[in-house]
Scaffold this motif. Structure first.
Motif, mmCIF file in Angstrom:
data_model
loop_
_atom_site.group_PDB
_atom_site.id
_atom_site.type_symbol
_atom_site.label_atom_id
_atom_site.label_comp_id
_atom_site.label_asym_id
_atom_site.label_seq_id
_atom_site.Cartn_x
_atom_site.Cartn_y
_atom_site.Cartn_z
ATOM 1 N N PHE A 420 23.497 -114.152 -16.062
ATOM 2 C CA PHE A 420 23.195 -113.322 -14.595
ATOM 3 C C PHE A 420 23.490 -114.046 -13.529
ATOM 4 N N GLY A 421 23.875 -115.240 -13.418
ATOM 5 C CA GLY A 421 24.407 -115.786 -12.302
ATOM 6 C C GLY A 421 23.202 -116.569 -11.463
ATOM 7 N N LYS A 422 22.096 -116.714 -12.146
ATOM 8 C CA LYS A 422 20.806 -117.367 -11.528
ATOM 9 C C LYS A 422 20.051 -117.813 -12.553
ATOM 10 N N ALA A 423 19.170 -118.847 -12.077
ATOM 11 C CA ALA A 423 18.284 -119.653 -12.877
ATOM 12 C C ALA A 423 16.844 -118.578 -13.525
ATOM 13 N N ILE A 466 12.703 -99.878 -15.285
ATOM 14 C CA ILE A 466 13.734 -99.458 -16.264
ATOM 15 C C ILE A 466 14.876 -100.470 -16.357
ATOM 16 N N ALA A 467 15.313 -101.099 -15.147
ATOM 17 C CA ALA A 467 16.438 -101.852 -15.218
ATOM 18 C C ALA A 467 16.352 -103.154 -15.751
ATOM 19 N N SER A 468 14.833 -103.635 -15.855
ATOM 20 C CA SER A 468 14.444 -104.949 -16.198
ATOM 21 C C SER A 468 14.507 -104.863 -17.958
ATOM 22 N N VAL A 469 14.307 -103.724 -18.460
ATOM 23 C CA VAL A 469 14.258 -103.670 -19.651
ATOM 24 C C VAL A 469 15.680 -103.656 -20.464
ATOM 25 N N GLY A 470 16.655 -103.316 -19.346
ATOM 26 C CA GLY A 470 18.202 -103.438 -19.861
ATOM 27 C C GLY A 470 18.584 -104.995 -19.864
ATOM 28 N N ARG A 471 18.025 -105.658 -18.883
ATOM 29 C CA ARG A 471 18.264 -106.954 -18.514
ATOM 30 C C ARG A 471 17.633 -108.042 -19.720
ATOM 31 N N PHE A 472 16.488 -107.427 -20.121
ATOM 32 C CA PHE A 472 15.742 -107.946 -21.065
ATOM 33 C C PHE A 472 16.517 -107.843 -22.589
ATOM 34 N N TRP A 473 17.060 -106.557 -22.739
ATOM 35 C CA TRP A 473 17.629 -106.490 -24.045
ATOM 36 C C TRP A 473 19.060 -107.183 -23.929
ATOM 37 N N ASP A 474 19.706 -107.177 -23.075
ATOM 38 C CA ASP A 474 20.856 -107.830 -22.942
ATOM 39 C C ASP A 474 20.735 -109.349 -23.119
ATOM 40 N N PHE A 475 19.920 -109.954 -22.755
ATOM 41 C CA PHE A 475 19.471 -111.569 -22.642
ATOM 42 C C PHE A 475 19.002 -111.645 -24.252
ATOM 43 N N LEU A 476 18.198 -110.678 -24.652
ATOM 44 C CA LEU A 476 17.669 -110.853 -26.054
ATOM 45 C C LEU A 476 18.724 -111.089 -27.365
ATOM 46 N N VAL A 477 19.474 -109.885 -27.029
ATOM 47 C CA VAL A 477 20.803 -109.928 -27.936
ATOM 48 C C VAL A 477 21.749 -111.215 -27.898
ATOM 49 N N GLU A 478 22.240 -111.700 -26.521
ATOM 50 C CA GLU A 478 22.917 -112.825 -26.270
ATOM 51 C C GLU A 478 21.974 -114.099 -26.732
ATOM 52 N N THR A 479 20.907 -114.021 -26.784
ATOM 53 C CA THR A 479 20.132 -115.202 -27.316
ATOM 54 C C THR A 479 20.000 -115.246 -28.703
ATOM 55 N N ILE A 480 20.025 -114.289 -29.160
ATOM 56 C CA ILE A 480 20.033 -114.198 -30.981
ATOM 57 C C ILE A 480 21.379 -114.760 -31.261
ATOM 58 N N GLY A 481 22.384 -114.159 -30.905
ATOM 59 C CA GLY A 481 23.635 -114.535 -31.302
ATOM 60 C C GLY A 481 24.133 -116.027 -30.995
ATOM 61 N N LYS A 482 23.565 -116.288 -29.800
ATOM 62 C CA LYS A 482 24.108 -117.836 -29.380
ATOM 63 C C LYS A 482 23.133 -118.895 -30.259
ATOM 64 N N VAL A 483 21.852 -118.621 -30.270
ATOM 65 C CA VAL A 483 21.084 -119.550 -30.788
ATOM 66 C C VAL A 483 21.157 -119.845 -32.506
ATOM 67 N N SER A 484 21.621 -118.559 -33.060
ATOM 68 C CA SER A 484 21.703 -118.430 -34.253
ATOM 69 C C SER A 484 23.391 -119.240 -34.812
#
Length: 486
Positions: A420-423, A466-484
């Motif tokens: 997301f380009g921010k902390a 609504i938009a935050s649900v999309g960001r939350f989902w994208d972050f969750l998916v990315e997290t699961i993939g990279k943490v795994s």
């Protein structure tokens, strides 16, 4: 924009959330949603169990080649807070929630939406259902009765969960990672009283306090919103002292973890002091409205003629009760010195009811410091016991001590910045996340809590961005993939 939330993106999350809105799930009545989630897991051919506490656990094997990756637990709670506006006809045990798209938000028609924690449940379902996501061993833990005492988390048994990383999907500000929470304690004070007949020459009035915003007693306690029980007590106390008002019955608040929005009291007023009582009520009501002009501008205080109660709370007990509630601590007690802006200790005077010769007062005490919570309990107990009440403290649950050196926290901060380009902000929360309880049972878990942006949870104004649900989902998916993947 379509009013059907199933057409929103990410569709896989909104589709599951829509299904949840059709299933009644007030806290303590999760039978239907538990059956639904259990059936969902079994329909996918996955290992699905319901434990002794009523929690549902769905296990999904790792993607081939990732069997040795760290196990990830997705955790959310099944229940929701049942709150509705006055005049709204809704049976939370039988009726579906009617969700609507309102600009950039999704809300419900006159009731709580259940995005807390339905969006988290829906996201976990979408992950479990996905055939394209690469991951290590996955577990989805759906707990019960979170909103009324965290019974599901408290009932977890050691050895049931296998993963080493827990992602709690129950936070309410997208872009924030929570690494700590407050513990809680329930306080119940009971006054026993003898009913007395109303003398001749009294008139009946129904006093009402309404229109308050309410909200979550942890997340919103610092906002200075009105507490309907405290306001009603001011009205009754002044009415008793100045005009001889007698109390027939009182009912304020309904949930221990919601700032009370409404209170009603049936009272008897000496007919000869009727005008003075109404004038005094008007002046005090105006003063209270002025006090809350910014925090709770829609507060309404009214007295409506009603049939006089035949019996009232005996005056000695009524006076002690009013004084004790007046003195009862409510709101923020102390701010955190370690994390600026975070409430450390608070109390919510949640419920005041009279029935069958007893007045019951319930408070929820919160603190991230166990000794401070114990001191607050001593303070409240002292006030009510001196007034002749019996005070009982139970339902305590531990807090979650922040771990700023968490490896998962480090990874998720990096992932968020890259995506997301921010902390992402790292915070602790003045609310009772189940992480505190689960972490006390599974001490080796590395835990992070995050979620989409939800406003006014635990109230009929609840809404999710609504938009935050999309960001939350994208972050969750990315997290699961990279943490795994490590």
């Amino acid at each position: 924009m379509s009013k059907d939330i199933r057409e929103l993106n990410p569709r896989q999350v909104w589709r599951h959330f829509h299904s949840l809105t059709r299933i009644p799930r007030p806290s303590g009545h999760e039978e239907k949603v538990r059956e639904f989630i259990e059936g969902f897991g079994r329909s996918l051919g996955l290992d699905t169990t319901v434990d002794e506490a009523g929690n549902v656990i769905i296990r999904k094997p790792a993607t081939p080649g990732m069997e040795k990756c760290p196990g990830v637990i997705l955790q959310a709670h099944l229940d929701m807070v049942p709150q509705k506006n006055g005049g709204t006809s809704h049976d939370f045990e039988n009726d579906p929630i009617e969700s609507v798209v309102d600009g950039a938000w999704v809300r419900a028609r006159g009731t709580t939406l259940g995005a807390d924690n339905g969006i988290g449940v829906a996201a976990a379902m979408a992950v479990i259902e996905s055939g394209s996501l690469r991951h290590g061993p996955l577990e989805a833990l759906f707990t019960c009765e979170e909103e009324t005492g965290m019974a599901g988390a408290l009932g977890l048994k050691p050895g049931l969960l296998k993963g080493g990383i827990l992602l709690n999907l129950d936070s309410e500000d997208e872009g924030e990672l929570f690494i700590g929470c407050a513990g809680g304690l329930d306080a119940t004070m009971t006054f026993s009283y003898d009913e007395q007949p109303v003398p001749p020459g009294y008139e009946g009035f129904m006093l009402r306090v309404s229109g308050l915003r309410g909200g979550h007693s942890g997340m919103d306690i610092h906002l200075g919103r009105g507490n309907a029980n405290k306001i009603m007590n001011r009205l009754l106390h002044e009415g008793s002292l100045r005009y001889g008002v007698l109390i027939g019955s009182i009912e304020g608040g309904s949930l221990r973890n919601a700032i009370p929005r409404e209170s009603m009291a049936l009272v008897a007023v000496p007919a000869v002091r009727r005008e003075g009582f109404l004038d005094g009520l008007g002046r005090l009501g105006a003063a209270i409205k002025n006090e809350l002009a910014s925090a709770d501008p829609e507060v309404r205080i009214e007295a409506v003629s009603a049939a006089s109660p035949e019996l009232v709370i005996g005056e000695p007990v009524a006076e002690r009760m009013l004084r004790a509630i007046h003195a009862c601590p409510n709101g923020v007690m102390r701010m955190s010195c370690e994390m600026p802006g975070l409430v450390e200790t608070s109390s919510n005077l949640a419920i005041v009811t009279s029935n069958d010769g007893a007045v019951t007062v319930q408070c929820l005490l919160r603190s991230s410091v166990d000794s401070a919570r114990a001191e607050l309990a001593m303070m409240i107990g002292s006030v009510f016991e001196l007034a002749g009440a019996v005070a009982v403290f139970d339902g305590g649950y531990p807090g979650w001590k922040p771990d700023c050196g968490s490896p998962v926290l480090k990874s998720m901060r990096r992932i968020y910045r890259e995506k997301f380009g921010k902390a992402a902000e790292v915070k602790a929360v003045h609310a009772g996340l189940e992480c505190g309880i689960i972490g006390s049972i599974y001490s080796d878990l590395d835990m992070i809590s995050f979620g989409p942006t939800i406003r006014y949870p635990h109230s009929p104004d609840e809404k999710v961005e609504i938009a935050s649900v999309g960001r939350f989902w994208d972050f969750l998916v990315e997290t699961i993939g990279k943490v795994s993947a490590g």
